[in-house]
Each structure stands twice: as C-alpha cells, then as structure tokens.
Design a protein around this motif. Structure first.
Motif, PDB file in Angstrom:
ATOM      1  N   UNK A 101      -1.179  -6.321  12.573  1.00  0.00           N
ATOM      2  CA  UNK A 101      -1.746  -5.217  11.873  1.00  0.00           C
ATOM      3  C   UNK A 101      -2.009  -5.379  10.282  1.00  0.00           C
ATOM      4  N   UNK A 102      -2.464  -4.484   9.762  1.00  0.00           N
ATOM      5  CA  UNK A 102      -2.779  -4.229   8.266  1.00  0.00           C
ATOM      6  C   UNK A 102      -1.816  -3.252   7.743  1.00  0.00           C
ATOM      7  N   UNK A 103      -1.695  -3.242   6.523  1.00  0.00           N
ATOM      8  CA  UNK A 103      -0.863  -2.315   5.756  1.00  0.00           C
ATOM      9  C   UNK A 103      -1.552  -1.113   5.832  1.00  0.00           C
ATOM     10  N   UNK A 104      -2.671  -0.812   5.899  1.00  0.00           N
ATOM     11  CA  UNK A 104      -3.403   0.496   5.977  1.00  0.00           C
ATOM     12  C   UNK A 104      -3.212   0.907   7.345  1.00  0.00           C
ATOM     13  N   UNK A 105      -3.233   0.235   8.381  1.00  0.00           N
ATOM     14  CA  UNK A 105      -2.936   0.697   9.826  1.00  0.00           C
ATOM     15  C   UNK A 105      -1.678   0.942   9.792  1.00  0.00           C
ATOM     16  N   UNK A 106      -0.554   0.390   9.403  1.00  0.00           N
ATOM     17  CA  UNK A 106       0.834   0.649   9.385  1.00  0.00           C
ATOM     18  C   UNK A 106       1.060   2.074   8.789  1.00  0.00           C
ATOM     19  N   UNK A 107       0.538   2.303   7.659  1.00  0.00           N
ATOM     20  CA  UNK A 107       0.660   3.591   6.960  1.00  0.00           C
ATOM     21  C   UNK A 107       0.126   4.824   7.799  1.00  0.00           C
ATOM     22  N   UNK A 108      -1.169   4.529   8.151  1.00  0.00           N
ATOM     23  CA  UNK A 108      -1.950   5.560   9.107  1.00  0.00           C
ATOM     24  C   UNK A 108      -0.786   5.927  10.263  1.00  0.00           C
ATOM     25  N   UNK A 109      -0.299   4.657  11.005  1.00  0.00           N
ATOM     26  CA  UNK A 109       0.538   5.006  12.207  1.00  0.00           C
ATOM     27  C   UNK A 109       1.849   5.634  11.793  1.00  0.00           C
ATOM     28  N   UNK A 110       2.592   5.205  10.581  1.00  0.00           N
ATOM     29  CA  UNK A 110       3.740   5.849  10.550  1.00  0.00           C
ATOM     30  C   UNK A 110       3.546   7.290   9.801  1.00  0.00           C
ATOM     31  N   UNK A 111       2.656   7.712   9.144  1.00  0.00           N
ATOM     32  CA  UNK A 111       2.357   9.257   8.815  1.00  0.00           C
ATOM     33  C   UNK A 111       2.063   9.855   9.853  1.00  0.00           C
ATOM     34  N   UNK A 112       1.147   9.281  10.673  1.00  0.00           N
ATOM     35  CA  UNK A 112       0.897  10.281  11.858  1.00  0.00           C
ATOM     36  C   UNK A 112       1.960  10.486  12.916  1.00  0.00           C
ATOM     37  N   UNK A 113       2.862   9.572  13.136  1.00  0.00           N
ATOM     38  CA  UNK A 113       3.912   9.834  13.909  1.00  0.00           C
ATOM     39  C   UNK A 113       5.030  10.357  13.321  1.00  0.00           C
ATOM     40  N   UNK A 114       5.189  10.442  12.096  1.00  0.00           N
ATOM     41  CA  UNK A 114       6.529  11.143  11.503  1.00  0.00           C
ATOM     42  C   UNK A 114       5.936  12.637  10.983  1.00  0.00           C
TER      43      UNK A 114
ATOM     44  N   UNK B 189       9.622  14.559   2.015  1.00  0.00           N
ATOM     45  CA  UNK B 189       9.599  15.335   1.036  1.00  0.00           C
ATOM     46  C   UNK B 189       8.548  15.008   0.139  1.00  0.00           C
ATOM     47  N   UNK B 190       8.280  13.865  -0.035  1.00  0.00           N
ATOM     48  CA  UNK B 190       7.331  13.437  -1.062  1.00  0.00           C
ATOM     49  C   UNK B 190       5.863  13.187  -0.553  1.00  0.00           C
ATOM     50  N   UNK B 191       5.811  13.417   0.902  1.00  0.00           N
ATOM     51  CA  UNK B 191       4.526  12.990   1.651  1.00  0.00           C
ATOM     52  C   UNK B 191       4.070  11.771   1.408  1.00  0.00           C
ATOM     53  N   UNK B 192       4.845  10.591   1.386  1.00  0.00           N
ATOM     54  CA  UNK B 192       4.540   9.478   0.704  1.00  0.00           C
ATOM     55  C   UNK B 192       4.877   8.409   1.790  1.00  0.00           C
ATOM     56  N   UNK B 193       3.829   7.459   2.152  1.00  0.00           N
ATOM     57  CA  UNK B 193       4.136   6.682   3.114  1.00  0.00           C
ATOM     58  C   UNK B 193       4.109   5.068   2.489  1.00  0.00           C
ATOM     59  N   UNK B 194       4.749   4.209   2.666  1.00  0.00           N
ATOM     60  CA  UNK B 194       4.892   2.781   2.054  1.00  0.00           C
ATOM     61  C   UNK B 194       4.771   1.764   3.071  1.00  0.00           C
ATOM     62  N   UNK B 195       3.970   0.812   2.885  1.00  0.00           N
ATOM     63  CA  UNK B 195       4.048  -0.305   3.663  1.00  0.00           C
ATOM     64  C   UNK B 195       4.058  -1.617   2.780  1.00  0.00           C
TER      65      UNK B 195
ATOM     66  N   UNK C 261       0.791  -1.058  -0.159  1.00  0.00           N
ATOM     67  CA  UNK C 261       0.126   0.013   0.138  1.00  0.00           C
ATOM     68  C   UNK C 261       0.967   1.268   0.008  1.00  0.00           C
ATOM     69  N   UNK C 262       0.574   2.192  -0.754  1.00  0.00           N
ATOM     70  CA  UNK C 262       0.895   3.571  -0.650  1.00  0.00           C
ATOM     71  C   UNK C 262       0.067   4.724  -0.390  1.00  0.00           C
ATOM     72  N   UNK C 263       0.467   5.640   0.271  1.00  0.00           N
ATOM     73  CA  UNK C 263      -0.688   6.701   0.650  1.00  0.00           C
ATOM     74  C   UNK C 263       0.231   7.947   0.843  1.00  0.00           C
ATOM     75  N   UNK C 264      -0.516   9.123   0.532  1.00  0.00           N
ATOM     76  CA  UNK C 264       0.024  10.447   0.510  1.00  0.00           C
ATOM     77  C   UNK C 264      -1.277  11.231   1.303  1.00  0.00           C
ATOM     78  N   UNK C 265      -0.573  12.050   2.440  1.00  0.00           N
ATOM     79  CA  UNK C 265      -1.619  12.821   3.122  1.00  0.00           C
ATOM     80  C   UNK C 265      -2.890  12.044   3.747  1.00  0.00           C
ATOM     81  N   UNK C 266      -2.467  10.910   3.916  1.00  0.00           N
ATOM     82  CA  UNK C 266      -3.641  10.175   4.669  1.00  0.00           C
ATOM     83  C   UNK C 266      -4.636   9.109   3.636  1.00  0.00           C
ATOM     84  N   UNK C 267      -4.210   9.501   2.269  1.00  0.00           N
ATOM     85  CA  UNK C 267      -5.196   8.888   1.346  1.00  0.00           C
ATOM     86  C   UNK C 267      -4.472   7.923   0.686  1.00  0.00           C
ATOM     87  N   UNK C 268      -5.118   6.794   0.545  1.00  0.00           N
ATOM     88  CA  UNK C 268      -4.614   5.601  -0.251  1.00  0.00           C
ATOM     89  C   UNK C 268      -4.485   5.943  -1.660  1.00  0.00           C
TER      90      UNK C 268
END
Length: 446
Positions: A259-272, A325-331, A56-63
């Motif tokens: 966990x799920x990839x979606x949850x992990x993306x949400x966690x790491x984006x919020x943390x970082x 820099x890319x506002x990109x989260x990847x799991x 999964x890839x997401x930007x600014x919380x959007x898949x």
C-alpha cells in the motif's frame, strides 16, 4: 501493581523516500514552522543514513503534511515518492479483521463460533473461537517462531502446506487464558474468509475495502516490481543493502498487503470514524485485553489516545494511527532504517501536536524524589529519582523511565502500546496517587 510495569517491555511484531513536496501544509491553526521542523527531522535522519521512507498526516480526509526521503531502488538511485508502494507487514491484520467483521455483519460468521469445522487438526480447535484468533488469545503458535519458516520464507509456500505446518504445533496456552501475538491466527482467519466466500483473499480485499474506499494502490503483493512503483527494503551495514524479500504466499492475511501512506490514512480514518463497520463492531475491535484489540492496538502519546496498527516484514516497517479527538490520521512507512521507528513517529507526532513543555525547577522537583509505598500493599513500592529538572521513575533498580511534567504536581509516564501512567503528588511530596486505565492507588512516601 507489579504487572502494570510489564507493559513497558517492547512487543515483538513480525509482520508487523526524497520527495520535497512542499505544497501540502499543516492546518492553518498550527505554527507555520511545523512543516519545516518535520522536514528537518526527516532530512537529518536521511543524511545520517538512518532512515528511508514516507510520512503523511491528514485531517478529515485532507492531507495536511507529506514528505518522503530516500530511494525505492538504491542500486539505480531511483528516488521514492509519496506515491511509492511499500509492503506494510502486520498492518495487513487490520484489513483482515475488518473483512472478518464484515462477514459477521453478513451473518456468515459468528464471533464466538469455534473453528473445528474449518481446521479439525488444529490443537484445541473446538475451544478456539473467531474472537480468540482476532485478539491473539487462541494459543496457536506463531509460524514465524518456527526455524522452518525462516529457512523457506523466500520461497513459494502453498496455503495447504502452511496449514499443515501450523496443524503440527502444540498450543502455547489454553484458549482465552492469556494472549500472545501470533501470525498463525490471522493466516487462519484469511483461510476462513476464503472458504466462506469461495473467493481469494485478494478479491475479498478489493471488493469489500479497496474499491469502495478508492484505495487504488492497495493490494496483495507478489514479487517486488520496481516498474510498478514498488519499493525494495534495505538493511544497513556501512551502506544500504537490499534485503531478500519474503514470498508473500506465506503471509496471507497477516502481512501480505502492499500500500501507500495515503491509502493507509484513508483506510484507517474511514474505519475508525465508523464508515466501514457498525458502531458495535468497531467498539469490539477497539476492546483491549492484554494489550491486544481485535485487529487494532491502542496508542498513547502526550495523554492523547489513538488506535491503529504497526507492522514489519523484512526491512519494511509501517505504522498507522488515528487520533479521534484531534481528527488526525498518521502513517509512517519505511523501507530502510537504522533507528527505532517508534521514536521517529513519536517525535513527528509531538512536533505536530506542538505541546508546550511545562517547566519545573530542580529545587521544586526534589519534593517528589524518594520511595513511595502503596497503602493497600506494603510490598508494592514506586521509586523516583532526579536527573536535573526531570523526574525519573526508577523501576526495579534497573529501568529508568523519564516522566513528562504536566503541571499541578502531575507527571506522566508515556507508553506507546499501553495506557499512560499518571503520578500526582501532594504539594509537600508526602503522598502520591498512581493512575492507569481508570484505576487509582494511593501511596505514602517512606
């Protein structure tokens, strides 16, 4: 300079799906064929029996992209989906580190506080701080090095028995003199959290991270439950073979989360992005010493920097990275793989980033082939050879590292878990500047 190349050695991490959901697309400024390219990669590896898992890839919380290939249960041919829950191994450590920093912000712990009041029988407890545990600088031996652990890993092991076993270990080194990855560090941190809050690790995880962020599919695992949309893990020997599962009692705080990839993306984006901890404490988590942050690793792909964590438990593998820099989260999470997962996610990220390769002719490349000697240390040399139109860093006459050409006589050695190395040559190839981590060194061709 010789130690610079040591980071090329792979870091061993212990704790460290087919859903054709095509309605999620990549961001509008990316070429339309990028989702198809990533799909084709996953399908190719699935058809070759090389990979099962979810991306999964997401930007600014959007898949912006998601796909899953393979099975959560091979025996019943149950297809995995983007909602399948996987064991995430050592990615758990980032959750544990976050809980520790939240305790610090609540003045229940101090970063420089030593641990003898919690574990008087641990060697050097009066010298080991919370910071040392977080950054793998404690010297406490990892229990996953112990033959006893692997003989008993599928059985329930109480926290008391785990602590008693860890307390028998001699120190690998004096605290804060060096760093070595140790699962014992994070097991001890989890026990400290339980003591200071008088609550279970799972409850602390739910109350402080999962519920506030809406991570509905993230929790401390028990025995794998296929009916609860969890997945088994598999090794491969002519066919997929179910791997005996580790009892997660022994992995508390270090590799126990599902966990799920979606949850992990949400966690790491919020943390970082600073939505969980203060800016000061987030900077501390990202402070890298001897390869390790405090619950985070630094990643470099195509000169882009990200922070995250990777993990492995049994045949599950997981990696989550946030690129600011890319506002990109990847799991990427896998429950079965014959291939190097690092290579797969680098391949996926590079497809998404769509970086155009800069071409250089074989004739022009010849200028940069040879041995370069440091102006500050004549015993320090860097060797370059040529493979058609690719410049190769030949390290100690045995390790060949192809370099990526960036234009203007600059080549980069990309490293996943360390800073990339940059080599910039003069036009005639007689001089070279070596750069890494903000440092610069001048070299002259022999």
């Amino acid at each position: 300079m010789r130690t610079t190349f040591a980071v090329l050695i792979s870091i061993l991490v212990f704790f460290s799906c087919q859903d054709k959901n095509k309605n999620a697309s990549l961001s509008a400024n990316k070429p339309a064929n990028i989702p198809l390219k990533i799909d084709s990669l996953l399908i190719k590896y699935e058809q070759n029996g090389a990979f099962m898992g979810s991306v999964i890839l997401s930007q600014k919380g959007k898949t912006i992209y998601k796909n899953t290939v393979g099975y959560s249960d091979v025996e019943t041919k149950k297809k995995a989906s983007t909602n399948t829950r996987y064991r995430i191994g050592s990615v758990t450590k980032t959750f544990t580190a976050t809980l520790v920093f939240k305790a610090i912000e609540e003045h229940k712990l101090g970063l420089n506080q030593t641990i003898e009041s919690y574990f008087p029988n641990i060697k050097n407890a009066d010298k080991i701080s919370i910071a040392h545990l977080l950054q793998h600088r404690s010297g406490v031996q990892s229990y996953t090095k112990d033959k006893w652990f692997f003989e008993n890993r599928t059985q329930y092991i109480s926290s008391e028995d785990m602590l008693a076993k860890i307390s028998t270990y001699q120190s690998d080194f004096d605290p804060n003199t060096q760093a070595e990855y140790s699962n014992s560090n994070y097991f001890l941190l989890a026990l400290i959290l339980e003591k200071i809050y008088n609550s279970s690790y799972d409850t602390l995880l739910q109350e402080n991270i999962c519920k506030p962020l809406g991570l509905n599919d993230t929790y401390v695992g028990k025995e794998i439950n296929i009916q609860a949309n969890e997945s088994y893990s598999y090794s491969y020997d002519k066919k997929w073979l179910k791997f005996p599962e580790t009892h997660l009692s022994s992995a508390k705080g270090t590799g126990s989360i599902v966990s799920t990839p979606k949850d992990l993306n949400r966690f790491f984006e919020n943390l970082l992005t600073g939505k969980i901890l203060s800016e000061k404490n987030l900077l501390l988590m990202k402070d890298i010493k001897d390869r390790f942050g405090m619950g985070l690793f630094r990643y470099k792909i195509n000169d882009r920097q990200g922070f995250g964590h990777r993990g492995r438990i049994d045949e599950f593998r997981a990696t989550s990275i946030y690129f600011a820099k890319e506002n990109l989260t990847f799991t990427l999470v896998s429950n079965g793989s014959k291939m190097d997962i690092n290579e797969l996610y680098q391949e996926i990220i590079k497809v998404y980033l769509n970086d155009a390769l800069v071409e250089i002719s074989e004739n022009d490349l010849k200028n940069f082939v040879g041995v370069y000697v440091s102006q500050s240390d004549p015993d320090d040399t860097v060797v370059f050879i040529q493979d058609k139109n690719v410049l190769v860093n030949f390290i100690k006459n045995e390790f060949k590292a192809p370099l990526v050409y960036k234009g203007n006589n600059r080549f980069v050695l990309e490293q996943m878990y360390a800073e990339s190395i940059s080599f910039t040559f003069s036009a005639d190839g007689k001089q070279m500047v070596f750069e890494q981590s903000g440092g610069k060194w001048d070299y002259i061709k022999e």
